[in-house]
Design a protein around this motif. Structure first.
Motif, PDB file in Angstrom:
ATOM      1  N   PHE A  82       0.978  -1.180   0.030  1.00  0.00           N
ATOM      2  CA  PHE A  82       0.034  -0.062   0.052  1.00  0.00           C
ATOM      3  C   PHE A  82       0.812   1.509  -0.285  1.00  0.00           C
ATOM      4  N   ILE A  83       2.113   1.140   0.322  1.00  0.00           N
ATOM      5  CA  ILE A  83       2.930   2.155   0.309  1.00  0.00           C
ATOM      6  C   ILE A  83       4.103   2.226  -0.830  1.00  0.00           C
ATOM      7  N   GLY A 101       1.130  -1.095  -4.958  1.00  0.00           N
ATOM      8  CA  GLY A 101       0.304  -0.312  -5.424  1.00  0.00           C
ATOM      9  C   GLY A 101       0.207   1.162  -4.802  1.00  0.00           C
ATOM     10  N   GLY A 102       1.461   1.470  -4.120  1.00  0.00           N
ATOM     11  CA  GLY A 102       1.662   2.785  -3.557  1.00  0.00           C
ATOM     12  C   GLY A 102       2.194   3.575  -4.640  1.00  0.00           C
ATOM     13  N   ASP A 103       2.625   4.899  -4.265  1.00  0.00           N
ATOM     14  CA  ASP A 103       3.618   5.739  -5.048  1.00  0.00           C
ATOM     15  C   ASP A 103       4.578   6.444  -4.207  1.00  0.00           C
ATOM     16  N   SER A 147      -1.805   9.615  -3.746  1.00  0.00           N
ATOM     17  CA  SER A 147      -1.779   8.573  -2.945  1.00  0.00           C
ATOM     18  C   SER A 147      -2.895   8.130  -2.333  1.00  0.00           C
ATOM     19  N   GLU A 148      -3.763   8.748  -2.159  1.00  0.00           N
ATOM     20  CA  GLU A 148      -4.867   8.052  -1.446  1.00  0.00           C
ATOM     21  C   GLU A 148      -5.687   7.436  -2.620  1.00  0.00           C
ATOM     22  N   ILE A 178      -0.943  -1.492   5.107  1.00  0.00           N
ATOM     23  CA  ILE A 178      -2.020  -1.217   4.902  1.00  0.00           C
ATOM     24  C   ILE A 178      -2.197  -0.197   6.015  1.00  0.00           C
ATOM     25  N   THR A 179      -1.713  -0.452   7.279  1.00  0.00           N
ATOM     26  CA  THR A 179      -2.188   0.437   8.363  1.00  0.00           C
ATOM     27  C   THR A 179      -2.116   1.712   8.177  1.00  0.00           C
ATOM     28  N   TYR A 180      -1.151   2.148   7.368  1.00  0.00           N
ATOM     29  CA  TYR A 180      -0.903   3.782   7.000  1.00  0.00           C
ATOM     30  C   TYR A 180      -2.122   4.394   6.393  1.00  0.00           C
TER      31      TYR A 180
END
Length: 194
Positions: A61-62, A85-87, A99-100, A127-129
């Motif tokens: 996720f990050i 999947g993050g940026d 980012s969201e 994923i916690t972020y």
């Protein structure tokens, strides 16, 4: 024989209990805390799962797909489905809306993977972020994990795991930072950190 009946065990052994009930339900593991090694520990379990011929998926996720990380390279060779999947680090992001949106898109894939039952292990890395930032509906994440098919094991990583996630988990490990080379200005090292 003395005529006395042999006493029967009052409880089933673990092995016989497992046979009676079928396979045990899958597990939820949470690796949290401010110390290094949360994702690394999860990737160690990925290797164990692959060695057992499990279907495995990692959704990050990050971390961005432009990064060339060693875990992803070897996991791909071993047949692990992997999505970065993050940026990148959200605290460095010039566009938090983007980012969201990426985190939400990654969650849609993760929710489908949880519900679909195609995997025996699903890692929701960092994923916690997005949960803590309010980008993802925390209740929806918890419910998706809770209602997953019984054979889907889940590992969740990231700092500051929400209390509801900790309550749901079967195993929670907190990584504690005692000392980190980054605090001395040393950047992440290829082969050690990625």
């Amino acid at each position: 024989m003395s005529g006395r009946r042999q006493s029967q065990p009052t409880s089933l052994t673990h092995e016989s209990a497992s046979r009676t009930r079928g396979r045990p339900r899958s597990l939820v593991l949470v690796n949290t805390g401010h110390g290094k090694g949360k994702s690394t520990a999860a990737f160690g379990v990925v290797m164990r799962a692959v060695a057992r011929d499990w279907r495995v998926c990692v959704i990050q996720f990050i971390k961005a797909d432009k990064w060339k990380v060693g875990e992803q390279a070897i996991a791909g060779r071993l047949g692990v489905d992997w999505l970065a999947g993050g940026d990148g680090f959200t605290w460095e992001s010039p566009d938090l809306e983007r980012s969201e949106a990426r985190a939400c898109a990654a969650w849609q894939l993760a929710a489908a993977a949880l519900a679909g039952g195609d995997y025996q292990l699903l890692v929701l890395d960092e994923i916690t972020y997005p949960m803590n930032y309010g980008w993802l509906d925390g209740d929806a994440v918890i419910e998706a994990i809770r209602s997953r098919p019984s054979h889907v094991n889940v590992i969740v990583t990231g700092r500051d795991a929400p209390a509801e996630l900790i309550a749901l988990a079967d195993t929670v490990t907190e990584m504690v930072k005692v000392k980190h080379v980054y605090d001395r200005g040393v950047r992440a090292r290829r082969g050690i950190d990625f």
